[in-house]
Design a protein around this motif. Structure first.
Motif, PDB file in Angstrom:
ATOM      1  N   ILE A  50      46.551  34.243  45.673  1.00 47.95           N
ATOM      2  CA  ILE A  50      47.536  33.782  44.753  1.00 47.95           C
ATOM      3  C   ILE A  50      48.583  34.988  45.279  1.00 47.95           C
ATOM      4  N   ARG A  91      43.680  34.277  34.499  1.00 48.49           N
ATOM      5  CA  ARG A  91      43.124  36.035  34.159  1.00 48.49           C
ATOM      6  C   ARG A  91      44.274  37.306  34.320  1.00 48.49           C
ATOM      7  N   ASP A 105      39.153  33.987  42.478  1.00 50.48           N
ATOM      8  CA  ASP A 105      38.975  35.182  41.646  1.00 50.48           C
ATOM      9  C   ASP A 105      39.105  34.237  39.734  1.00 50.48           C
ATOM     10  N   ILE A 106      39.606  33.365  40.087  1.00 49.14           N
ATOM     11  CA  ILE A 106      39.905  32.695  38.988  1.00 49.14           C
ATOM     12  C   ILE A 106      39.212  31.385  38.165  1.00 49.14           C
ATOM     13  N   PRO A 107      39.184  30.790  37.325  1.00 50.06           N
ATOM     14  CA  PRO A 107      37.281  30.368  37.194  1.00 50.06           C
ATOM     15  C   PRO A 107      38.306  28.559  36.567  1.00 50.06           C
ATOM     16  N   GLY A 162      45.629  37.896  44.261  1.00 48.48           N
ATOM     17  CA  GLY A 162      43.472  37.610  44.733  1.00 48.48           C
ATOM     18  C   GLY A 162      43.829  36.710  44.938  1.00 48.48           C
ATOM     19  N   THR A 163      42.523  35.887  45.193  1.00 46.80           N
ATOM     20  CA  THR A 163      42.162  34.613  45.783  1.00 46.80           C
ATOM     21  C   THR A 163      42.238  33.348  44.520  1.00 46.80           C
ATOM     22  N   GLN A 208      34.929  26.762  29.489  1.00 49.52           N
ATOM     23  CA  GLN A 208      36.496  26.842  29.299  1.00 49.52           C
ATOM     24  C   GLN A 208      36.532  26.179  27.982  1.00 49.52           C
ATOM     25  N   MET A 244      42.425  41.025  37.607  1.00 49.46           N
ATOM     26  CA  MET A 244      42.573  40.828  38.408  1.00 49.46           C
ATOM     27  C   MET A 244      43.468  41.606  39.340  1.00 49.46           C
TER      28      MET A 244
END
Lengths: 817, 115
Positions: free
Chosen positions: B102, B23, B16-18, B12-13, A547, A808
């Protein structure tokens, strides 16, 4: 008017400062002649330790250069040890035969290191730690490696040990007493210090009494034997057990000498025309080895030379250890006693220890370890004998906790009285700094240093001085003497790189914590830079932070103006084949890639690829045998070549083969900014090697290595690094040069800018002439490549960070409603 | 406390995103970038920099800001306002987390799709 003649014997920091006072008050009064036994100008002896550790160079620590002497019409005789003084005829003569007459004489011969009379003390390899020659000898020894044994666990010994360790030597410290620095620290703080040194891999042995230095048979040091029979191998032995005032000259001419040259309050010796100054002096039974008292003496002498009537009253001193990453402050008296009380704060996890010794509600001693910013405040209370009974409860927490609520550090500085000492080395108080800033309209740190001397010696008070500037100038203060990396810190790139190394910081959050970042998570400028510094310094231990990479490096493709990407496969040395070309053509068709272009670096670029297609594009290219060309990376991109001796009638060497070899050796390596190479087969230079970051031009007699060219924002021909004979040497030199740049470059600083900053001579010396250093750079590069040569495409195709590439969720209008 | 009367869409949860990443959620009126901060807060902005249309989802997330990957404009994730000397605003879609899921505000999404 005839000027009086002033002669000074010795050219250390004290006489340097005395001259400044003198010139400031009356530059016409004297014609000045200096005799200096050392072959150089005046430098800051306090900074020898950073020179030894490699954090500074000699040039960085010069305080008065040749220009300064010339400008002030001062005659400086270098390498001129004084052999005789004739008090009757008032002349001084050097060993080299120079004679000068004086009306007033100042003896500032300093001190000599104390040599323990051990058997073997005269062997080759037994060193002291006193001047730049000693440092040079230690640095030379460090190049040869092996173990250094430092005798003496006081200030100097520990600084020498830390420096030698940073230079790569194995180090053992022998100390006679049970704890380190026992004259300045209490046993608890001494113990913390010992732990810190051990943590740095320095072998510390206390209660160690040296018995004999062992000869290797050729008159060189082999080992040291202790009283208990222990024998420790040593390639050098550094004696740092103390200093003795250098008084021989004064004795020879019949001045009164005890431990040091005796001076009265006006700093005159027993001869009214002769003053003595500095470490060679004894005043009311005390000799001083720290710089602050010497500067006070210097001011007194300067005044008295001009018929003033100043008196020196002795000094209370405070000590700091100048080892990067170790914060230690000690002042006053901390011995235990019936009538004394103490306040102790221990915070083991934070590595903080503070102890105050009180007597009759006054501070008489202070030891701070791990957190020393309140040192000057405690020292101020100590010197003034302030009654602290009112603030006893919170005293140990420091100045910020006095009053009803914790103050911020700025308020604390603002609240300091005008006579609070800010710079201990130079005895500069707050009032002087503030007035000078206002009177002279100073706006940057260098100017404040130049005009007030505050923070100009050991530099540990720099933070305080900057806070004072901020308090005084408000928004007009421009702390950009060193350009900070970004808005999240006041530190520059060099400082950050140095601290990452010396404090062994290994994660981005740890950097931000330790170096006191002002934002919680950094910004888009510092995060990629820190990520690179950590990758570069700890290739095996640091886990790359995705990141903190720019999108190009996260997805291994170049983002283009419309948000699509371009992909460049590696073609080693620019060579390709029908099979590879066919595979590329197939990928272009399959993914409907709108544009295909040859790059300036002889590779094929496929432009206009949608992000979600990237993994599939790579997968197909990978199957055809391609790895990523890293055309997006702050790292090695291409090695451009010509056809060389294989095809060209002028080619002198196999430039294509050499280019391929270099690219296969170096691919995958990260560098501060992009790195492009080229190899040309003859001076016709068809691969355009002379405007590359690193270029090789093949000639009949071998290979000319070039570097620091640019053909981007700036256009610049290369500098010649040197000529080598074989391809193996090309590889070693080019790789070593790259590694040097990797270790020193600022993030996003191209090699040509780095080279200009560091100096072409310095680079040439290190890479072309210093075989061992070159080899060490080379080895470090090879080591880091073990962790770097991973094809990012195959990693990503196999599923790593898949989330990057798929949306997503997908909504049509109905879903939203 | 006022009752939450808005309707929400699950996308989503959190996992799912770092962290410090983003995303994309595709809608018929362009993409929404959903960001997760280092403290696990979630924000959503149009995935389009008002300067030259750079995809903000591809930028570096720091604190509660994101830096556009094309020309380094910085936007506050909560307000969508450009920071520093730059002037501009990215439309915000209200986002929240419930039990690790989310949720985006449906009316914000709808406004986008009809716009």
């Amino acid at each position: 008017m005839n000027k009086q003649k002033l002669v000074i014997v010795g050219n250390g920091m004290a006489p340097g400062r005395m001259l400044e006072y003198l010139l400031e008050k009356d530059k016409e009064a004297y014609e000045v002649t200096i005799f200096n036994a050392e072959p150089r100008v005046n430098y800051n002896r306090l900074m020898l330790s950073p020179v030894l550790s490699g954090e500074k160079t000699y040039e960085d620590i010069i305080t008065h250069g040749d220009d300064w002497y010339a400008e002030h019409d001062i005659t400086l005789h270098k390498s001129a040890r004084v052999s005789a003084i004739d008090r009757a005829s008032k002349t001084v003569t050097s060993e080299s035969g120079v004679t000068a007459a004086y009306d007033k004489l100042v003896i500032a011969t300093g001190s000599n290191p104390f040599i323990i009379p051990l058997p073997g003390k005269d062997l080759d390899g037994v060193l002291t730690y006193r001047d730049l020659d000693d440092v040079d000898k230690m640095l030379a020894a460090a190049q040869r490696g092996g173990r250094a044994v430092v005798i003496g666990g006081g200030l100097l010994g520990l600084e020498a040990a830390a420096g030698l360790k940073m230079q790569g030597m194995e180090v053992t410290v022998l100390h006679l007493m049970p704890t380190l620095m026992e004259r300045q620290l209490d046993p608890a703080a001494g113990h913390l210090l010992e732990e810190e040194f051990k943590r740095r891999g320095i072998d510390v042995r206390t209660k160690a009494n040296s018995h004999e230095i062992v000869d290797d048979g050729d008159g060189k040091v082999k080992a040291i034997r202790l009283d208990d029979g222990t024998e420790i191998d040593a390639s050098i032995i550094v004696m740092a057990v103390g200093i003795r005032p250098s008084t021989d000259l004064a004795k020879d001419i019949g001045l009164e000498v005890n431990r040091g040259i005796l001076v009265k309050d006006d700093m005159r010796t027993s001869d009214t025309d002769i003053f003595a100054l500095g470490e060679c002096v004894e005043h009311q039974g005390a000799c001083y080895g720290l710089v602050a008292p010497l500067y006070e003496m210097a001011e007194v002498i300067a005044d008295n030379l001009l018929d003033g009537a100043s008196g020196y009253r002795g000094s209370v001193t405070a000590t700091k250890l100048k080892v990067t990453g170790v914060d230690l402050y000690s002042a006053g008296d901390f011995a235990e006693g019936e009538d004394r009380e103490e306040i102790v704060l221990r915070d083991a996890t934070a590595g903080v220890y503070k102890r105050l010794v009180l007597k009759d509600d006054k501070i008489i001693g202070a030891v701070l370890y791990g957190e020393t910013s309140d040192g000057p405040w405690f020292f101020d209370l100590l010197k003034k004998g302030t009654d602290v009974s009112e603030m006893r409860e919170t005293l140990i927490f420091g100045q910020a906790y006095q009053g009803s609520a914790p103050l911020d550090p700025m308020a604390a500085v603002a609240a300091l009285p005008d006579d609070a000492e800010i710079c201990g080395c130079n005895g500069v108080c707050k009032g002087k700094i503030v007035t000078t800033i206002k009177d002279k309209g100073l706006t940057n740190l260098d100017d404040v240093r130049a005009h007030t001397k505050a923070s100009a010696s050991c530099g540990t008070c720099t933070g305080l001085v900057e806070q004072l500037m901020q308090v005084t100038l408000g928004d007009a203060y421009n702390p950009a003497a060193v350009k900070p990396m970004c808005g999240c810190t006041t530190l520059g790139h060099d400082e950050v790189r140095r601290l990452i190394k010396s404090k062994e910081i290994k994660t981005i959050p740890a950097v931000m914590q330790e170096l006191e970042w002002s934002t919680s998570g950094g910004c888009a400028k510092c995060r990629p830079a820190l990520n690179y510094y950590l990758v570069s310094d700890w290739p095996d231990e640091y886990a790359d932070d995705y990141q903190s990479r720019f999108i190009n490096e996260r997805v291994h493709a170049n983002i283009q103006k419309d948000g699509t990407y371009s992909v460049v496969p590696r073609m080693w040395g620019g060579m390709t084949s029908s099979k590879e070309l066919r595979a590329i053509a197939d990928v272009v068709d399959k993914f409907d890639i709108p544009a295909v272009k040859c790059t300036g670096g002889q590779r094929i670029d496929m432009l206009g690829i949608k992000k979600e297609d990237l993994p599939a594009v790579w997968e197909d290219l990978g199957k055809a045998g391609f790895v990523s060309g890293q055309a997006y990376a702050k790292g090695l991109r291409t090695v451009k070549t010509c056809v060389g001796s294989d095809w060209c009638r002028f080619g002198t060497q196999d430039s294509t083969g050499l280019g391929i070899q270099l690219e296969k050796f170096m691919w995958g390596s990260w560098t501060p900014a992009k790195l492009k190479l080229a190899v040309s087969g003859c001076p016709r230079n068809c691969a355009e090697a002379t405007c590359k970051d690193i270029g090789v031009v093949c000639v009949d007699s071998g290979f000319e290595i070039h570097y620091a060219g640019a053909a981007g924002l700036d256009i610049k021909g290369t500098e010649v690094l040197g000529l080598v004979k074989t391809e193996e040497e090309v590889l070693e030199h080019v790789v070593a040069l790259t590694q040097m740049y990797r270790e020193q470059g600022w993030y996003l600083e191209r090699i040509y800018k780095w080279a200009k900053r560091v100096g072409y001579d310095e680079i040439r010396q290190q890479i072309m002439e210093d075989h061992d250093r070159r080899r060490a750079y080379f080895d470090r590069f090879v080591f880091s490549q073990k962790f770097a040569q991973v094809d990012p495409w195959s990693e990503r195709v196999s599923g790593k960070d898949k989330h990057e590439f798929n949306p997503m969720a997908v909504f049509t209008r109905e879903a939203a409603e | 406390m006022t009752a939450d009367t808005r309707s929400w869409v699950a996308i989503g949860t959190l996992s799912d995103i770092p962290r410090e990443g983003a995303r994309v959620v595709k809608t018929s009126a362009g993409c929404v970038a959903v960001f997760r901060t280092v403290n696990d807060e979630v924000y959503a902005l149009d995935d389009r920099c008002p300067h030259k249309g750079g995809p903000l989802s591809q930028g570096i997330v720091h604190g509660t800001s994101v830096t556009c990957p094309l020309h380094n404009w910085v936007f506050d994730l909560a307000t969508g306002l450009a920071q520093g000397a730059d002037d501009g605003k990215v439309p915000v879609t209200t986002a929240k987390i419930e039990n690790g899921t989310i949720l985006l505000a449906a009316d914000d999404l709808a406004r986008r799709t009809v716009a």
